[in-house]
Design a protein around this motif. Sequence first.
Motif, short mmCIF file in Angstrom:
data_model
loop_
_atom_site.label_atom_id
_atom_site.label_comp_id
_atom_site.label_asym_id
_atom_site.label_seq_id
_atom_site.Cartn_x
_atom_site.Cartn_y
_atom_site.Cartn_z
N GLN A 184 0.83 -1.20 0.00
CA GLN A 184 0.00 0.00 0.00
C GLN A 184 0.87 1.25 0.00
O GLN A 184 0.57 2.24 -0.68
N GLN A 185 1.96 1.20 0.77
CA GLN A 185 2.87 2.34 0.85
C GLN A 185 3.43 2.68 -0.53
O GLN A 185 3.76 3.82 -0.81
N ARG A 186 3.56 1.65 -1.36
CA ARG A 186 4.22 1.83 -2.65
C ARG A 186 3.25 1.60 -3.80
O ARG A 186 3.66 1.22 -4.90
N ARG A 187 2.03 1.82 -3.55
CA ARG A 187 0.99 1.52 -4.53
C ARG A 187 1.29 2.14 -5.90
O ARG A 187 1.09 1.52 -6.94
N GLU A 188 1.81 3.36 -5.86
CA GLU A 188 2.06 4.07 -7.12
C GLU A 188 3.11 3.39 -7.98
O GLU A 188 3.12 3.52 -9.19
N GLU A 189 3.99 2.65 -7.32
CA GLU A 189 5.08 2.01 -8.07
C GLU A 189 4.67 0.68 -8.68
O GLU A 189 5.41 0.11 -9.49
N LEU A 190 3.51 0.19 -8.27
CA LEU A 190 3.05 -1.09 -8.79
C LEU A 190 2.48 -0.95 -10.20
O LEU A 190 1.95 0.10 -10.56
N ASP A 191 2.60 -2.02 -10.97
CA ASP A 191 1.93 -2.00 -12.28
C ASP A 191 0.42 -2.07 -12.07
O ASP A 191 -0.07 -2.39 -11.01
N GLU A 192 -0.27 -1.79 -13.16
CA GLU A 192 -1.73 -1.65 -13.08
C GLU A 192 -2.41 -2.91 -12.56
O GLU A 192 -3.27 -2.87 -11.69
N ASP A 193 -1.99 -4.06 -13.12
CA ASP A 193 -2.63 -5.31 -12.71
C ASP A 193 -2.41 -5.58 -11.23
O ASP A 193 -3.30 -6.03 -10.52
N SER A 194 -1.21 -5.30 -10.78
CA SER A 194 -0.89 -5.56 -9.38
C SER A 194 -1.68 -4.63 -8.46
O SER A 194 -2.09 -5.03 -7.37
N GLN A 195 -1.88 -3.42 -8.89
CA GLN A 195 -2.69 -2.51 -8.09
C GLN A 195 -4.11 -3.05 -7.90
O GLN A 195 -4.67 -3.01 -6.82
N ARG A 196 -4.64 -3.57 -8.97
CA ARG A 196 -5.97 -4.14 -8.91
C ARG A 196 -6.00 -5.34 -7.95
O ARG A 196 -6.90 -5.50 -7.14
N SER A 208 3.92 -11.83 -10.28
CA SER A 208 3.83 -10.88 -11.38
C SER A 208 5.09 -10.96 -12.24
O SER A 208 6.17 -11.24 -11.76
N LYS A 209 4.90 -10.76 -13.54
CA LYS A 209 6.06 -10.80 -14.43
C LYS A 209 6.70 -9.43 -14.59
O LYS A 209 7.73 -9.29 -15.25
N ASN A 210 6.07 -8.43 -14.02
CA ASN A 210 6.60 -7.07 -14.17
C ASN A 210 7.89 -6.90 -13.36
O ASN A 210 7.89 -7.10 -12.15
N PRO A 211 8.98 -6.54 -14.02
CA PRO A 211 10.28 -6.47 -13.34
C PRO A 211 10.29 -5.45 -12.19
O PRO A 211 10.88 -5.71 -11.13
N GLN A 212 9.63 -4.33 -12.43
CA GLN A 212 9.62 -3.30 -11.40
C GLN A 212 8.87 -3.80 -10.16
O GLN A 212 9.31 -3.59 -9.02
N THR A 213 7.78 -4.50 -10.41
CA THR A 213 7.02 -5.06 -9.30
C THR A 213 7.86 -6.11 -8.57
O THR A 213 7.90 -6.15 -7.34
#
Length: 436
Positions: A184-196, A208-213
């Motif tokens: 939650q603290q880093r919600r903005e840094e998550l990809d869209e799918d992960s936010q959902r 998740s396959k997103n590298p940043q996530t």
Amino acid sequence: MSNIRAIRGMSDILPDETPTWQYVEAVVRELVASYGYAEIRLPIVEQTDLFKRSIGEVTDIVEKEMYTFNDRNDDSLTLRPEGTAGCVRAAIQNGLLTTPRRLWYAGPMFRYERPQKGRQRQFHQVGVEAFGVSTPDMDAEMILLSARLWQQLGVADGVQLQLNSIGSLSARAAYRQALVEYLQQRREELDEDSQRRLDSNPLRILDSKNPQTQALLDEAPVLSAYLDQESRDDFARVRELLDAAGVAYVENPRLVRGLDYYNKTVFEWVTDRLGAQGTVCAGGRYDGLVEQLGGKSVPAIGFAMGIERLVLLLQASAQEPKPEPTADLYIVSAGEGAQREALAVCEQLRDAFPGLRIVQHTGGGSFKSQFKKADKSGARLALVWGDDEVASGTVTLKALRDESGKQAGQQTVALEQLQQTLRALLADWDIARGSS
RNA sequence: GUGGCCGUAGCUCAUCAGGUAGAGCACCGGAUUGUGACUCCGGAGGUGGCGGGUUCGAGACCCGUCGGCCACCCCA
């Protein structure tokens, strides 16, 4: 008006591929039998609630992938998207939950997804389930069984076992809370799918396959730290048993499953030979599901494999069975009398040589064209009936293939000699086959 | 559900400032009258996914739609 086509994502399995399918099915059938598993055959359609209550209301499968419809009685039915739920339902309903109960099944499953390699809307799974044993020796048995399959299919070098424990329901709940707090603290840094998924199914963010996530997760709380003691102990024991049996694995602390009913041990066999759909076998424990569906409290574990993916894996690994011709004998006959006699004699041959594949030429045509068909059929031998043979009470045997590449021979024998001659030829072939 | 590429004979593909299509393989027939595989000769097979549009004219350009492949997603 355009032609009727197959439904998208529901493909025909053509004669070229069925031998590989049959091969995979036969290997699986023998393998599970050798571990004492009994086959169960289950309906393809079940009440929709069965899947909602087992797979989980907020999973992708239930939310957007099921083929659900109302029947004429206005009951909500669903084409099964997986096999475990129906198997559990059947075990409860039929009193199969005496301990231990080892079951397996195979058949089509349906999920409304976008088709791609290794993923279809109608696909086929083999499922293996064991009820009534909570101890980790059963976990090990499941994994050993699957490991043996790769050996037998000749693809062991192409698959990797990933292993994790997702613990008890309460351990997972505690971890889930910690993970959500962190993310939650880093919600903005998550990809869209992960936010959902943060709201719906936060554990799924782990794979998740997103590298940043994934990078974010490096600092996140880890599931293993939240495991209850029993899950820890059992997981350690599973690894110990696998080590002792010589089965290699990779611990993947981020391995979670997409179906809600799993707990404790989860595992996946993955390959890099299939593109994006690399999971070729996956499963785990589901100790709470039987009770959740109205049965006694019975622990259970199981896994499923996608047959399409197994077939693809064999193809990618050059391990498909060699194509076999569909005929051993091809019957060439010209003239009504000859055909009448040929038909009758071939029935006798089928009695005398069960298993021998005898293809009767149908549709007439010249000797020349009939021999062309005989050649194409892959048969080793042609039996020839023409006017001459009928008149003299004989039949001609012509060899179409010779292992040694020698000039093919031809002989004419009396009808009474046919079976004896054939028997001798077949014996020679068996010897040749055995020695080659 | 999102994105990229693609859709011409059964299969693999080609052609061309846009002027109503071709090859290989497969298939069928023939090469002295009862014999395959190699060779030679001949033949059949396409409303160019479907529907619109632009144009004198479209398989070729545009739009839509359906389908395929791959990836996201999902998962076996």
